[in-house]
Every structure is written in C-alpha cells, then in structure tokens.
Write an enzyme that holds these catalytic residues in place. Structure first.
Site, PDB file in Angstrom:
ATOM      1  N   LYS A   8       0.839  -1.198   0.000  1.00  0.00           N
ATOM      2  CA  LYS A   8       0.000   0.000   0.000  1.00  0.00           C
ATOM      3  C   LYS A   8       0.878   1.255   0.000  1.00  0.00           C
ATOM      4  O   LYS A   8       0.700   2.161  -0.798  1.00  0.00           O
ATOM      5  CB  LYS A   8      -0.905  -0.033   1.239  1.00  0.00           C
ATOM      6  CG  LYS A   8      -1.815   1.151   1.347  1.00  0.00           C
ATOM      7  CD  LYS A   8      -2.748   1.010   2.546  1.00  0.00           C
ATOM      8  CE  LYS A   8      -3.464   2.332   2.778  1.00  0.00           C
ATOM      9  NZ  LYS A   8      -4.318   2.326   3.947  1.00  0.00           N
ATOM     10  N   GLU A  33      10.446  -4.648   4.656  1.00  0.00           N
ATOM     11  CA  GLU A  33      10.554  -6.041   4.212  1.00  0.00           C
ATOM     12  C   GLU A  33      10.252  -6.154   2.719  1.00  0.00           C
ATOM     13  O   GLU A  33      10.973  -6.805   1.964  1.00  0.00           O
ATOM     14  CB  GLU A  33       9.547  -6.924   4.977  1.00  0.00           C
ATOM     15  CG  GLU A  33       9.844  -7.097   6.451  1.00  0.00           C
ATOM     16  CD  GLU A  33       9.172  -6.040   7.324  1.00  0.00           C
ATOM     17  OE1 GLU A  33       8.891  -4.931   6.813  1.00  0.00           O
ATOM     18  OE2 GLU A  33       8.950  -6.328   8.513  1.00  0.00           O
ATOM     19  N   GLY A  47      -4.793  -1.824   5.118  1.00  0.00           N
ATOM     20  CA  GLY A  47      -4.001  -2.966   4.645  1.00  0.00           C
ATOM     21  C   GLY A  47      -4.684  -4.301   4.904  1.00  0.00           C
ATOM     22  O   GLY A  47      -4.782  -5.166   4.035  1.00  0.00           O
ATOM     23  N   ARG A  48      -5.199  -4.470   6.127  1.00  0.00           N
ATOM     24  CA  ARG A  48      -5.796  -5.769   6.476  1.00  0.00           C
ATOM     25  C   ARG A  48      -7.212  -5.935   5.925  1.00  0.00           C
ATOM     26  O   ARG A  48      -7.856  -6.947   6.160  1.00  0.00           O
ATOM     27  CB  ARG A  48      -5.759  -5.960   7.997  1.00  0.00           C
ATOM     28  CG  ARG A  48      -6.356  -4.814   8.781  1.00  0.00           C
ATOM     29  CD  ARG A  48      -6.018  -4.895  10.257  1.00  0.00           C
ATOM     30  NE  ARG A  48      -6.476  -3.713  10.983  1.00  0.00           N
ATOM     31  CZ  ARG A  48      -5.791  -2.583  11.113  1.00  0.00           C
ATOM     32  NH1 ARG A  48      -4.604  -2.470  10.528  1.00  0.00           N
ATOM     33  NH2 ARG A  48      -6.272  -1.581  11.804  1.00  0.00           N
ATOM     34  N   GLU A  93      -4.712  -6.766  14.731  1.00  0.00           N
ATOM     35  CA  GLU A  93      -4.165  -5.454  14.376  1.00  0.00           C
ATOM     36  C   GLU A  93      -5.291  -4.409  14.476  1.00  0.00           C
ATOM     37  O   GLU A  93      -5.054  -3.244  14.762  1.00  0.00           O
ATOM     38  CB  GLU A  93      -3.547  -5.474  12.965  1.00  0.00           C
ATOM     39  CG  GLU A  93      -2.580  -4.315  12.744  1.00  0.00           C
ATOM     40  CD  GLU A  93      -1.804  -4.383  11.434  1.00  0.00           C
ATOM     41  OE1 GLU A  93      -2.397  -4.138  10.374  1.00  0.00           O
ATOM     42  OE2 GLU A  93      -0.596  -4.667  11.463  1.00  0.00           O
ATOM     43  N   HIS A 138      -5.909 -33.159  17.325  1.00  0.00           N
ATOM     44  CA  HIS A 138      -4.798 -33.996  17.805  1.00  0.00           C
ATOM     45  C   HIS A 138      -3.659 -33.130  18.299  1.00  0.00           C
ATOM     46  O   HIS A 138      -2.512 -33.589  18.360  1.00  0.00           O
ATOM     47  CB  HIS A 138      -4.345 -34.922  16.679  1.00  0.00           C
ATOM     48  CG  HIS A 138      -5.442 -35.843  16.245  1.00  0.00           C
ATOM     49  ND1 HIS A 138      -5.632 -37.074  16.825  1.00  0.00           N
ATOM     50  CD2 HIS A 138      -6.438 -35.670  15.345  1.00  0.00           C
ATOM     51  CE1 HIS A 138      -6.705 -37.640  16.265  1.00  0.00           C
ATOM     52  NE2 HIS A 138      -7.214 -36.800  15.370  1.00  0.00           N
ATOM     53  N   LYS A 150       9.373  -0.742  14.244  1.00  0.00           N
ATOM     54  CA  LYS A 150       9.935  -0.404  12.928  1.00  0.00           C
ATOM     55  C   LYS A 150      11.008   0.675  13.078  1.00  0.00           C
ATOM     56  O   LYS A 150      12.086   0.581  12.507  1.00  0.00           O
ATOM     57  CB  LYS A 150       8.841   0.149  11.999  1.00  0.00           C
ATOM     58  CG  LYS A 150       7.857  -0.857  11.466  1.00  0.00           C
ATOM     59  CD  LYS A 150       6.991  -0.165  10.407  1.00  0.00           C
ATOM     60  CE  LYS A 150       5.723  -0.910  10.100  1.00  0.00           C
ATOM     61  NZ  LYS A 150       4.798  -0.173   9.251  1.00  0.00           N
TER      62      LYS A 150
HETATM   63  O1  F6P Z   1       2.234  -4.057   9.982  1.00  0.00           O
HETATM   64  C1  F6P Z   1       1.823  -2.781   9.665  1.00  0.00           C
HETATM   65  C2  F6P Z   1       1.307  -2.675   8.265  1.00  0.00           C
HETATM   66  O2  F6P Z   1       1.139  -1.327   8.008  1.00  0.00           O
HETATM   67  C3  F6P Z   1       0.006  -3.438   8.019  1.00  0.00           C
HETATM   68  O3  F6P Z   1      -1.108  -2.770   8.477  1.00  0.00           O
HETATM   69  C4  F6P Z   1       0.045  -3.588   6.553  1.00  0.00           C
HETATM   70  O4  F6P Z   1      -0.877  -4.533   6.109  1.00  0.00           O
HETATM   71  C5  F6P Z   1       1.482  -3.999   6.367  1.00  0.00           C
HETATM   72  O5  F6P Z   1       2.195  -3.215   7.308  1.00  0.00           O
HETATM   73  C6  F6P Z   1       2.042  -3.823   4.987  1.00  0.00           C
HETATM   74  O6  F6P Z   1       1.984  -2.505   4.570  1.00  0.00           O
HETATM   75  P1  F6P Z   1       2.175  -2.102   3.061  1.00  0.00           P
HETATM   76  O7  F6P Z   1       1.093  -2.718   2.248  1.00  0.00           O
HETATM   77  O8  F6P Z   1       2.124  -0.610   3.037  1.00  0.00           O
HETATM   78  O9  F6P Z   1       3.529  -2.614   2.603  1.00  0.00           O
END
Ligand code: F6P
Length: 546
Positions: free
Chosen positions: A210, A216, A272-273, A358, A389, A509
């Site tokens: 987003k 990452e 995002g979620r 979240e 199990h 972060k």
């Molecule tokens: O973990 C925080 C967060 O902002 C989530 O809400 C989001 O889904 C994720 O990081 C990834 O964010 P992006 O889509 O901006 O890379």
C-alpha cells in the site's frame, strides 16, 4: 477528535450484563438445553449463504437481549451507517473506511470528499481483469519471449496474508498451469526458497505494498530485481516485463523502476488488512480468473448488505461479535479458536489474526482515554481435524475458557468415499463434547476404575458457534471474510476504539531502522541502548565476524 461518549462500563446495558453474568455464569448448557428443547433451532441466524448456530453458548434470552441493547446503546447502527456513507471514521488518520466500496456493484454511489469512488474501483478491476487475461492466456510475454508460468507476490501483512489465504482457499478454482509463491519475510530464506526452482524468464513479480515503503517488501523487491537481472543478462528493460506493482503510491512505484502503466492502484480509505479484495488481490485474480474473483466480491457484498440491513438479532457479524465480547469482557476469556473443517481454509486463522488483532489491539478509546476493560481478543486456530490432535485437549479439559468458531461445509470440493461424513461427524462431535461434556456418572457407568474417573470427566459448558455453508466457493469465501471484518467493526464500536489504525507497529519499525546500521557497521561509536539490547548487538556482531 471524537465526541465523548458514555464510557462503556457506565452504560445501562453493560451494568445489566454485569448483574446478569452473576446469575448465569454457573448455569450449565446441559440445563439450558434441557429446559428449552427448541433452543437448537431458535438460536440460529442466516446471512447470505451462511448459517450460524449460536445455541451452544452460555446465554439465554435475557443475555441476548442485554447484548443487543449494548449494541444499540453503543451507537452501532450509526457507526455502520457512517462507515457505509464514507465518513472519516478512522479519526487518527483522518480517513474513510471503505473496504465495502471495493465490492460495491458498478452502479452504486459511495462518496469520499464529494466524489463517487465506485467508478474508480471498477476501472481498476477492469484493468486487473485485462492484465489477468493476458497472463493466463500466455499473451503477455517475458523479456525473452516466454509466457509467464510463475507468479511471485511480494508483500507483507495485509499485502500478503490475504493473497496467501485466498490462493489456498480457492486453489480448487485455480489454473494449475501457473505456479504461485508468496514472499513476505525479510529473512532471506523466504525469497531464496520461493524462487530456487523458478525460471526467471517465466516469472512475474507482483510487488504489493500500500505504502511502497515497507522495509521487508522493498528489500525483497530489490533482491527480486537483482535476481531477475542476473538471470536475464542484466538488461534493465526486462524489469518492465517481469514486475508489476499494487500500491497507492505511484511516485514510489516509478522510483523503483516499475512503469506506472503496470501499477494497479487503490486508495487510502482501504486499510491494509481490509485490502485483499482490492488490487492487492491481483495474485488471487491471476490464480482463479476474473470471473471467480468477481464472484468472490459479490460474496463480500452480500455479507455487507446483510450486515447493513439485517436487524441486530438476526445479524451474523453482530451476534458473533456480541458473543465474543460476552466471553472476553465478562467471563475473562482471552482467546477465540477459529476452526475451519475445510482443508482449503488452512490459512484462514492466520489471516484472521491480522484482521482481528491489528484492528482491535488497542487500549486507547476514540476519546483518548485508557480503557478499563479488555479489548482485542486473541484469535488463533488450525483446520480440523488436525487441531483435534494438537491443542483441543486444552479447550476440553484445560483451565481456560476458549470459545470456538467451527466452520463447516455440507459438500466437499474433493468428494472421496466417506471422508466428508467423517470430517463433519468430527466437527459436530467436537461442539457437542465441548458443550455437554461427560459426567462422573457416565464415566463410572462405563466401568472406569475410581482413581481414573476424574481424569476422564469432561465438565463441558465450553461455548462454540458453528458456521455452516453448503460448499466453499469464491462467493462463500467473500462472505466469510466480510463476516469477520464486520465482527471486528462491531467489537471495536462497542469497545469505543479505532479498529482502523495500527500505531502499535511503528515503534518496533523505528527501532529496527536505528539498529540496522549498528549491526552492519561494528565501527560505529558506543552503543546507547539498554544493557540487554547492547549486549545482544555485541553478541550478534561477534557471531557475524566469527
Ligand atoms: O504491519 C503494519 C502494516 O502497516 C500493516 O497494516 C500492513 O498490512 C502492512 O504493514 C504492509 O503494509 P504495506 O502494504 O504498506 O507494505
């Protein structure tokens, strides 16, 4: 700033529930069912294609009445309307919360800042469909002229969990000629393993982010670009044929080197979620095709309409949310187990963890006060029968109360002999065992040695919901996800928190950004963290150099 409301614990219905809890806390479900033979049929509700049996809960008519009053008193109706209207209910980020617009039918109108957003949604869906058709038909060629056979989604959190879950959930409907991989972790192993058997010339990377700034994802995207360039002879033009982006940030996308013509956008009013049905679902659409993707969106929309219009006493997300709060706020339960008896839903609990935790892992109310009640139930789970199990022992005979959501289907997508009957017998048996248990008399009557009796008694009275549908399909998947999305909104409204921001992930972060150079450069001046962090950094440096 939000207008100050009556604090939750001062509401009339809350007080009523507190008193009522004392009366019902020790009543066994055996008694509730014995006194009320119709309960199993009456305490049910239906929404779209989902049937909910909530009769195996520690509630009676009075409990439900008070819980529904709590929803009313909390202003749930107004908050639902505000969300669907596009009001900026995410106050800390000054944003509308409009995942419901992502699945609104073409002719619908939902305004944000005076502009109808629905046509934009459909424009992106059309672009995604056209692109998906080109990839799936082999028309889109990679740099060396080969068609795409592999799709690697690079993203994390909402830009990964939804796509992975939906890919697994809808595998039955997917094109098996295409291989799908998902890279999320900044641990290099994730990328290395995802591509180790792939031919770069046949591989498409979807960089899904987003913000297009997530550490990452950007690290993995850069590594993917290096991997591609080194495999394809270093020609920078190859990037355009092998990378597309899904983002709200066109500037960052083009800075990365992806042509914005190959970018699929979405908007800041999609959290995002809550984004797996936006362009973040591009990998899902590539896997199952535009038609199935649209069927999934229609399923979401059906549940949206149910949530928006059904009276609360028949409203699945509302009922489930209220029951979850009954246990977490009155019985002190910390968790809810989500137990899908459908192998294709194996990633559904992991997906729900971000959606629920979240969203509702907040201790500050909309009015900026610290809550004096618990929020943010812990969701966890595994598909049945595997979980039986593993951790079910604790649910049956442990000291904690763990309400369960069982999810089951009448028909298997892979009918094989007696498998489905056995699977469903297990899910029904579990909810029955949890509710009614096995008494000392029953255990003794089986001839059990006296000393063993206490070990073999099941006290029961352990609550569960059963969500039942005919068969898993794209539409039913959409319905299930929307069910939990709206459950989260309902919980968040009553808890008076903002379910749509996530400031809690920021500090870690920021600190990581400070630590990265300290790990990369041992020459840096004296470490100024606490003694534990300093010591760990020194140990890591020494290991690295050894
Ligand atoms: O973990 C925080 C967060 O902002 C989530 O809400 C989001 O889904 C994720 O990081 C990834 O964010 P992006 O889509 O901006 O890379």
């Amino acid at each position: 700033m939000a207008a100050t409301k009556t604090p939750l614990t001062e509401m009339k219905a809350w007080k009523g529930l507190t008193e009522h809890y004392q009366a019902i806390r020790d009543v066994h479900m055996r008694t509730l069912f014995a006194k009320d033979p119709e309960r199993g049929e009456r305490m049910t509700a239906e929404g779209a294609d989902l049937f909910l049996d909530y009769s195996k809960n520690r509630v009676n008519e009075e409990t439900i009445k008070l819980l529904l009053e709590l929803a009313e008193e909390s202003g749930l109706r107004e908050r639902i309307d505000a969300m669907f209207r596009g009001d900026k209910i995410n106050i800390t980020e000054d944003r509308a919360v409009l995942h419901v617009a992502l699945r609104a039918p073409k002719g619908a109108t939902i305004d944000v800042d005076g502009e109808n957003v629905v046509p934009d949604v459909h424009q992106v869906l059309e672009a995604m469909s056209a692109f998906s058709n080109r990839i799936r038909s082999g028309e889109w060629k990679g740099h060396t002229g080969k068609p795409i056979k592999n799709v690697v989604n690079i993203g994390i959190g909402g830009s990964d969990l939804g796509p992975v879950m939906a890919y697994e959930a809808l595998k039955h409907f997917s094109d098996r000629a295409l291989t799908f991989r998902f890279v999320s972790n900044v641990d290099g192993t994730d990328f290395a393993e995802a591509v180790q058997d792939l031919d770069a010339a046949e591989t498409l990377f979807i960089v899904a982010s987003k913000t297009f700034t997530t550490l990452e994802t950007m690290t993995n995207a850069n590594t993917a670009r290096d991997w591609l360039l080194s495999a394809l002879g270093g020609d920078k033009d190859s990037v355009a044929k092998h990378f597309v982006a899904v983002s709200t940030n066109a500037e960052k996308v083009s800075e990365f080197g992806i042509d914005t013509a190959n970018m699929f956008g979405f908007w800041d009013w999609v959290g995002g979620r809550y984004s797996m049905d936006s362009a973040i679902g591009l990998s899902t659409m590539l896997a199952v095709g535009p038609e199935n993707f649209m069927a999934m969106l229609d399923g979401f929309h059906q549940m949206d309409e149910h949530f928006r219009t059904a009276p609360f006493e028949k409203n699945l997300p509302v009922l489930m949310a209220l029951l979850s709060m009954w246990y977490s706020n009155f019985f002190g339960a910390e968790t809810i187990a989500v137990l899908p008896y459908e192998q294709y839903l194996k990633r559904f609990p992991a997906y729900l963890q971000q959606l629920t935790m979240e969203s509702n892992g907040k201790y500050i109310t909309l009015a900026g006060q610290r809550v004096d009640y618990s929020t943010g139930t812990i969701y966890f789970g595994e598909p049945g029968t595997n979980g039986q199990h593993s951790f079910y022992q604790l649910i049956h005979q442990g000291t904690r109360l763990i309400p369960c959501d069982f999810i089951a289907f009448g028909k298997s997508l892979n009918p094989l002999g007696r498998h489905q009957d056995m699977l469903i017998a297990n899910v029904f048996a579990q909810s029955e065992a949890l509710a009614f248990g096995k008494t000392e008399e029953q255990v003794k009557a089986e001839g059990t040695a006296d000393w063993l009796v206490p070990h073999r008694v099941f006290e029961g009275n352990r609550p569960s919901n059963t969500i039942f549908a005919k068969q898993l399909s794209p539409s039913v998947l959409g319905q299930l996800i929307a069910l939990y999305e709206h459950c989260v909104l309902t919980q968040g409204t009553i808890w008076q928190i903002n379910s749509f921001d996530q400031w809690g992930v920021e500090l870690g972060k920021q600190l990581a950004q400070r630590i990265i150079p300290e790990l990369e450069n041992a020459e840096l001046p004296e470490l100024t963290h606490d003694s534990s962090t300093n010591n760990l950094i020194r140990r890591y440096r020494a290991t690295k150099e050894s």
